[in-house]
Design a protein around this motif. Structure first.
Motif, short mmCIF file in Angstrom:
data_model
loop_
_atom_site.label_atom_id
_atom_site.label_comp_id
_atom_site.label_asym_id
_atom_site.label_seq_id
_atom_site.Cartn_x
_atom_site.Cartn_y
_atom_site.Cartn_z
N TYR A 157 0.86 -1.20 0.00
CA TYR A 157 0.00 0.00 0.00
C TYR A 157 0.89 1.24 0.00
CZ TYR A 157 -4.09 2.89 1.15
OH TYR A 157 -5.10 3.82 1.13
N MET A 158 1.50 1.46 -1.18
CA MET A 158 2.44 2.57 -1.31
C MET A 158 1.84 3.76 -2.05
SD MET A 158 5.29 1.84 0.14
CE MET A 158 6.46 2.98 -0.57
N ALA A 159 0.79 3.51 -2.84
CA ALA A 159 0.22 4.60 -3.64
C ALA A 159 -0.73 5.42 -2.78
CB ALA A 159 -0.50 4.02 -4.86
N THR A 160 -0.22 5.91 -1.68
CA THR A 160 -1.04 6.70 -0.76
C THR A 160 -0.11 7.63 0.01
OG1 THR A 160 -2.71 6.56 0.97
CG2 THR A 160 -0.93 4.96 1.11
N THR A 161 -0.63 8.27 1.03
CA THR A 161 0.18 9.23 1.78
C THR A 161 0.21 8.83 3.25
OG1 THR A 161 -1.79 10.55 2.17
CG2 THR A 161 -0.44 11.15 0.26
N ARG A 162 1.13 9.43 4.00
CA ARG A 162 1.10 9.31 5.46
C ARG A 162 -0.24 9.81 5.98
NH1 ARG A 162 5.36 9.31 9.05
NH2 ARG A 162 7.43 9.05 8.18
N THR A 163 -0.64 9.35 7.14
CA THR A 163 -1.86 9.89 7.75
C THR A 163 -1.65 11.37 8.03
OG1 THR A 163 -1.84 7.81 8.97
CG2 THR A 163 -3.60 9.38 9.51
N PRO A 164 -2.52 12.26 7.53
CA PRO A 164 -2.34 13.68 7.83
C PRO A 164 -2.42 13.90 9.34
CG PRO A 164 -3.96 13.36 6.07
CD PRO A 164 -3.66 12.01 6.64
N PRO A 165 -1.56 14.74 9.91
CA PRO A 165 -1.58 14.97 11.36
C PRO A 165 -2.95 15.38 11.88
CG PRO A 165 0.31 16.06 10.35
CD PRO A 165 -0.51 15.50 9.23
N GLU A 166 -3.69 16.18 11.08
CA GLU A 166 -5.00 16.64 11.58
C GLU A 166 -5.98 15.49 11.74
OE1 GLU A 166 -3.39 17.78 8.93
OE2 GLU A 166 -4.64 17.70 7.14
N VAL A 167 -5.80 14.41 10.96
CA VAL A 167 -6.69 13.25 11.10
C VAL A 167 -6.43 12.55 12.43
CG1 VAL A 167 -7.22 10.96 10.15
CG2 VAL A 167 -6.99 12.94 8.62
N VAL A 168 -5.14 12.41 12.78
CA VAL A 168 -4.79 11.76 14.06
C VAL A 168 -5.28 12.61 15.23
CG1 VAL A 168 -2.93 10.75 15.43
CG2 VAL A 168 -2.73 10.81 12.93
N LEU A 169 -5.07 13.91 15.12
CA LEU A 169 -5.48 14.80 16.22
C LEU A 169 -7.00 14.84 16.36
CD1 LEU A 169 -2.93 17.70 15.67
CD2 LEU A 169 -2.85 15.87 17.38
N ARG A 170 -7.71 14.77 15.24
CA ARG A 170 -9.18 14.76 15.29
C ARG A 170 -9.67 13.46 15.96
NH1 ARG A 170 -13.83 16.95 16.24
NH2 ARG A 170 -15.54 16.22 14.96
N ALA A 171 -9.04 12.34 15.62
CA ALA A 171 -9.43 11.06 16.23
C ALA A 171 -9.24 11.13 17.74
CB ALA A 171 -8.60 9.92 15.64
N ARG A 172 -8.13 11.71 18.16
CA ARG A 172 -7.86 11.85 19.61
C ARG A 172 -8.93 12.73 20.26
NH1 ARG A 172 -4.37 15.74 22.44
NH2 ARG A 172 -3.91 14.87 24.48
N GLN A 173 -9.25 13.83 19.59
CA GLN A 173 -10.25 14.75 20.14
C GLN A 173 -11.61 14.05 20.28
OE1 GLN A 173 -10.91 18.09 17.56
NE2 GLN A 173 -12.50 18.95 18.86
N LEU A 174 -11.98 13.25 19.26
CA LEU A 174 -13.26 12.54 19.32
C LEU A 174 -13.29 11.56 20.49
CD1 LEU A 174 -13.87 11.78 15.52
CD2 LEU A 174 -15.14 13.41 16.96
N ALA A 175 -12.15 10.90 20.73
CA ALA A 175 -12.09 9.94 21.84
C ALA A 175 -12.26 10.66 23.18
CB ALA A 175 -10.77 9.18 21.81
N LEU A 176 -11.57 11.78 23.33
CA LEU A 176 -11.65 12.52 24.59
C LEU A 176 -13.07 13.07 24.78
CD1 LEU A 176 -8.20 14.36 24.40
CD2 LEU A 176 -8.78 12.41 25.86
N GLU A 177 -13.66 13.57 23.69
CA GLU A 177 -15.04 14.09 23.79
C GLU A 177 -16.03 12.98 24.13
OE1 GLU A 177 -14.49 17.72 20.55
OE2 GLU A 177 -15.82 16.05 20.07
N ALA A 178 -15.74 11.77 23.65
CA ALA A 178 -16.65 10.64 23.93
C ALA A 178 -16.57 10.21 25.40
CB ALA A 178 -16.31 9.47 23.02
N GLY A 179 -15.49 10.59 26.08
CA GLY A 179 -15.38 10.24 27.50
C GLY A 179 -14.21 9.34 27.84
N ILE A 180 -13.39 8.97 26.82
CA ILE A 180 -12.18 8.18 27.11
C ILE A 180 -11.19 9.12 27.80
CG2 ILE A 180 -10.23 7.01 26.01
CD1 ILE A 180 -12.27 5.93 23.94
N LYS A 181 -10.70 8.68 28.96
CA LYS A 181 -9.89 9.59 29.78
C LYS A 181 -8.50 9.83 29.21
CE LYS A 181 -12.50 10.26 33.56
NZ LYS A 181 -13.60 11.08 33.05
#
Ligand code: SF4
Length: 481
Positions: A273-297
């Motif tokens: 799976y090379m014909a793609t890009t690194r995960t954009p940093p904003e996607v990782v940070l958004r996932a983290r934010q969603l987890a914290l908002e959901a209540g994961i400590k």
């Protein structure tokens, strides 16, 4: 895959556990280690390529066969709540019960691509002796996947337990119940890579594995009370949609509660799976934010070298108790008893000061004048330093930080089976490192993409273009959907 006695690592074998003979009277055997339950003909291996049928019995071909051991830090394994900053002896073997087309360690997990020259041979005692010689208190079973190394992992972990050395199991956890129960008896820390919350992802991209057995075994470890952390690699355009992240968060809250640490980790293009890009940093940070908002400590962003995305905060007052940058950790807000220095609340981190070591000498080791510099690369913020020295003696490696005045030099040590250490960027303004070792030894730098053991290369750019060529050559091996 055929058992090939001309391949050096296939020349010795050990009886395997967790298998049965076929009930149809044939010479087939059934391996029960992972939920694949491979039915294996005489002379063939199962899906993993390292367990095979010889004369109607199942053998393991990778007992004691490892890739280069590396001294890393516990954060490398997506473990943030157990002895922050602790040195670990990371050991990977060969083969895997999955065949993810985006594998970040494919050179050793997919044995058809393995260079036999990469295979080392260690005994359980060699590993224990090295830990004792170098004062390393955690063994990490990691890289390809320890499931397919089961007999060796269990034997060595039991030995480590008797010696007071902790063990860490980093795995995709496609494994059967009986084997998990053996692990729960002898493994202290489980870091499970949940690749997706969607079964169709596993069916399509991991070589036909299933999700449900993995979820069941995660719940089993959690119920056992063993230390557990969950990570998920956010694979570009595959599992990184917000809706999927919300479902992952919901499953964790419902099944594991709000205190099991979760890591969303950036991916780099690899293997098929090379014909793609690194995960954009904003996607990782958004996932983290969603987890914290959901209540994961506790949710952390992994494979990101920036301030504030992987710090541990006090659950009561929000003060930073452990500060992290990339793979480095510093307890900054903890009293000597491990409680928050601002409000006195007990930390959710186990043994929070146990990874802190008295700073080794900042002076050059006697006779050490051989030195070289490695400057951080836009792609590589970590480097493996491999030392050529007499394994019977302990060899010091002094590491100075360049471009910053406030991070002290440290001295690390190799010896026994260990020849390699990882060093990663520690601050934003750091430009590189300077390494000094004794004149009688030699060393080589191998840049590392993210936390993967492979790829490593002296030149990341040419390495990446090399992978693109490999990818075309390997198109014939594309896993079926
Ligand atoms: S460990 Fe899994 S993949 Fe390997 S032979 Fe056994 S069942 Fe098959």
């Amino acid at each position: 895959m055929k058992i090939d006695p001309t391949v050096s690592w296939m020349q010795e074998r050990r009886p395997a556990s967790h298998w049965e003979k076929s009930r149809d009277g044939s010479a087939q055997v059934i391996c029960n280690l992972s939920p694949r339950h491979c039915r294996i003909d005489d002379g063939q291996t199962g899906h993993c390529g390292v367990r095979g049928n010889v004369g109607g019995e199942l053998f393991t071909f990778n007992y004691g066969k490892s890739v280069e051991a590396t001294m890393e830090f516990i954060e490398t394994e997506a473990v943030n709540h157990f002895r922050p900053g602790a040195k670990i002896l990371s050991l990977g073997n060969i083969g895997c019960m999955m065949s993810c087309d985006f594998c970040q360690n494919w050179r050793t997990s997919q044995v058809r691509h393995l260079d036999p020259a990469e295979v080392r041979r260690y005994s359980p005692q060699d590993i224990i002796d090295t830990c004792k010689m170098l004062g390393i208190k955690v063994i990490s079973w990691t890289y390809n996947d320890p499931v397919v190394w089961h007999e060796f992992v269990v034997e060595t972990s039991r030995m480590a337990q008797r010696e007071g050395i902790a063990t860490l199991y980093k795995s995709a956890f496609y494994i059967e119940t009986e084997a998990v129960d053996e692990l729960i008896d002898c493994i202290d820390i489980f870091s499970i890579s949940l690749k997706s919350i969607e079964d169709r992802f596993y069916r399509k991209f991991t070589g036909g594995a299933h999700l449900q057995p993995i979820l069941d075994m995660i719940r089993r470890v959690h119920a056992s009370g063993r230390h557990l952390e969950i990570s998920q690699l956010l694979v570009t355009d595959r599992n990184d949609a917000e809706e999927e992240t919300r479902r992952t968060n919901a499953w964790i809250l419902e099944n594991l509660g709000d205190r099991v640490p979760l890591h969303y980790v950036a991916f780099h293009p690899a293997y098929l799976y090379m014909a793609t890009t690194r995960t954009p940093p904003e996607v990782v940070l958004r996932a983290r934010q969603l987890a914290l908002e959901a209540g994961i400590k506790y949710c952390y962003a992994g494979n990101m070298f920036r301030e504030g995305v992987a710090d541990t905060r006090c659950p009561a007052c929000g003060a930073t108790t452990v500060s992290r940058f990339g793979l480095n950790a510093r307890p900054v807000g903890l009293r000597a008893d491990g409680c928050c220095s601002q409000c006195g609340t007990q930390s959710d981190v186990k043994d929070p000061l146990g990874g802190v070591e008295p700073d080794a000498s900042h002076d050059l080791p006697p006779g050490a004048t051989r030195s070289g510099e490695f400057l951080w690369h836009r792609e590589a913020n970590s480097v493996h330093i491999e030392v050529g020295a007499d394994p019977a003696s302990v060899c010091p490696i002094r590491v100075e930080r360049l471009g910053t005045g406030d991070v002290a030099a440290r001295t690390y040590f190799v010896g026994g089976i260990l020849r390699r250490i990882i060093v990663s960027r520690q601050t934003d303004d750091e430009t590189g490192i300077r390494v000094t070792i004794p004149d009688k030894a030699t060393f080589t730098f191998y840049p590392v993409l993210d936390r993967a053991h492979f790829p490593v290369s002296e030149d990341i750019d040419s390495e990446l273009s090399g992978y693109r060529k490999d990818r075309e050559a390997m198109a014939a091996h594309q896993p079926s959907e």
